[in-house]
Motif scaffolding. Structure first.
Motif, PDB file in Angstrom:
ATOM      1  N   GLN A 106       7.292   5.113   9.929  1.00  0.00           N
ATOM      2  CA  GLN A 106       8.182   4.217  10.672  1.00  0.00           C
ATOM      3  C   GLN A 106       7.405   3.427  11.723  1.00  0.00           C
ATOM      4  OE1 GLN A 106      11.373   3.891   9.890  1.00  0.00           O
ATOM      5  NE2 GLN A 106      11.992   2.510  11.493  1.00  0.00           N
ATOM      6  N   LYS A 107       6.518   4.101  12.434  1.00  0.00           N
ATOM      7  CA  LYS A 107       5.705   3.434  13.455  1.00  0.00           C
ATOM      8  C   LYS A 107       4.805   2.377  12.828  1.00  0.00           C
ATOM      9  CE  LYS A 107       3.205   3.570  17.569  1.00  0.00           C
ATOM     10  NZ  LYS A 107       3.164   2.148  17.802  1.00  0.00           N
ATOM     11  N   ARG A 142       0.849  -1.192   0.000  1.00  0.00           N
ATOM     12  CA  ARG A 142       0.000   0.000   0.000  1.00  0.00           C
ATOM     13  C   ARG A 142       0.881   1.238   0.000  1.00  0.00           C
ATOM     14  NH1 ARG A 142      -1.678   1.662   6.034  1.00  0.00           N
ATOM     15  NH2 ARG A 142      -2.215   3.528   4.910  1.00  0.00           N
ATOM     16  N   LYS A 143       0.321   2.342  -0.479  1.00  0.00           N
ATOM     17  CA  LYS A 143       1.043   3.608  -0.462  1.00  0.00           C
ATOM     18  C   LYS A 143       1.181   4.077   0.977  1.00  0.00           C
ATOM     19  CE  LYS A 143      -0.177   5.727  -4.851  1.00  0.00           C
ATOM     20  NZ  LYS A 143      -0.758   6.929  -5.462  1.00  0.00           N
ATOM     21  N   LEU A 144       2.408   4.370   1.369  1.00  0.00           N
ATOM     22  CA  LEU A 144       2.650   4.904   2.707  1.00  0.00           C
ATOM     23  C   LEU A 144       2.957   6.401   2.664  1.00  0.00           C
ATOM     24  CD1 LEU A 144       4.788   2.000   4.197  1.00  0.00           C
ATOM     25  CD2 LEU A 144       2.334   2.390   4.408  1.00  0.00           C
ATOM     26  N   PRO A 203      10.513   3.234  16.554  1.00  0.00           N
ATOM     27  CA  PRO A 203      10.554   4.692  16.617  1.00  0.00           C
ATOM     28  C   PRO A 203      10.492   5.251  18.033  1.00  0.00           C
ATOM     29  CG  PRO A 203       8.413   3.953  15.885  1.00  0.00           C
ATOM     30  CD  PRO A 203       9.277   2.733  15.973  1.00  0.00           C
ATOM     31  N   GLU A 204      10.208   4.411  19.019  1.00  0.00           N
ATOM     32  CA  GLU A 204      10.102   4.896  20.398  1.00  0.00           C
ATOM     33  C   GLU A 204      11.412   4.823  21.164  1.00  0.00           C
ATOM     34  OE1 GLU A 204       6.765   3.066  22.291  1.00  0.00           O
ATOM     35  OE2 GLU A 204       5.393   3.737  20.724  1.00  0.00           O
ATOM     36  N   ALA A 207      14.617   7.079   1.542  1.00  0.00           N
ATOM     37  CA  ALA A 207      15.619   7.818   2.319  1.00  0.00           C
ATOM     38  C   ALA A 207      14.919   8.317   3.591  1.00  0.00           C
ATOM     39  CB  ALA A 207      16.215   8.941   1.481  1.00  0.00           C
ATOM     40  N   PHE A 208      14.786   9.636   3.741  1.00  0.00           N
ATOM     41  CA  PHE A 208      14.061  10.158   4.904  1.00  0.00           C
ATOM     42  C   PHE A 208      12.669   9.535   4.954  1.00  0.00           C
ATOM     43  CE2 PHE A 208      10.748  13.090   6.301  1.00  0.00           C
ATOM     44  CZ  PHE A 208      11.108  13.232   7.631  1.00  0.00           C
ATOM     45  N   ARG A 209      12.258   9.150   6.158  1.00  0.00           N
ATOM     46  CA  ARG A 209      10.943   8.525   6.346  1.00  0.00           C
ATOM     47  C   ARG A 209      10.230   9.219   7.509  1.00  0.00           C
ATOM     48  NH1 ARG A 209      11.862   2.594   7.513  1.00  0.00           N
ATOM     49  NH2 ARG A 209      12.397   2.612   5.302  1.00  0.00           N
TER      50      ARG A 209
END
Length: 131
Positions: A73-74, A29-31, A88-89, A66-68
């Motif tokens: 990320q979660k 799916r598109k994130l 991510p925590e 690259a950058f997310r």
């Protein structure tokens, strides 16, 4: 997005195939709402050196991610427990700081080299050796 630099095909002489802006990724799916590619400014010179080294060997870099954003990320961390995606925590989130890049090598015509798996290989069967 402090200290981030936009990566473009023309300026950096790379191929962009930003998979999380499509359905062609491990999540199917598109994130991302639109394709974007940013890296932290401290990574730009090393990236340029890698691009030049690849070019000198007859290859081209293809960038998948690259950058997310932290929200993505979660989502990925929750979807794939077991260490494939950084939590991510706990602060260990290099993609969210723009200091990680998912890439592959292509020939100068844009054909990907065989790396033994496709982008986003999350199987337990993946074997990495130190050869």
């Amino acid at each position: 997005m402090k200290n981030l630099v936009k990566i473009t095909e023309k300026e950096f002489d790379v191929i962009l195939d930003l998979r999380y802006a499509t359905h062609n990724n491990v999540c199917s799916r598109k994130l991302y709402t639109h394709p974007f590619c940013y890296l932290h400014e401290a990574t730009i010179e090393p990236l340029r050196r890698v691009i030049e080294s690849a070019k000198n060997l007859g290859f081209k870099i293809k960038i998948y991610d690259a950058f997310r954003p932290i929200e993505v990320q979660k989502y990925m961390f929750d979807m794939f427990p077991g260490g494939f995606v950084s939590n991510p925590e706990n602060g260990n989130i290099p993609h969210c700081r723009g200091v990680a890049i998912d890439l592959t090598l292509c020939d100068l015509n844009g054909k990907e080299l065989d790396m033994g798996s496709d982008f986003d290989e999350f199987s337990d069967n993946l074997i990495v050796t130190g050869k």
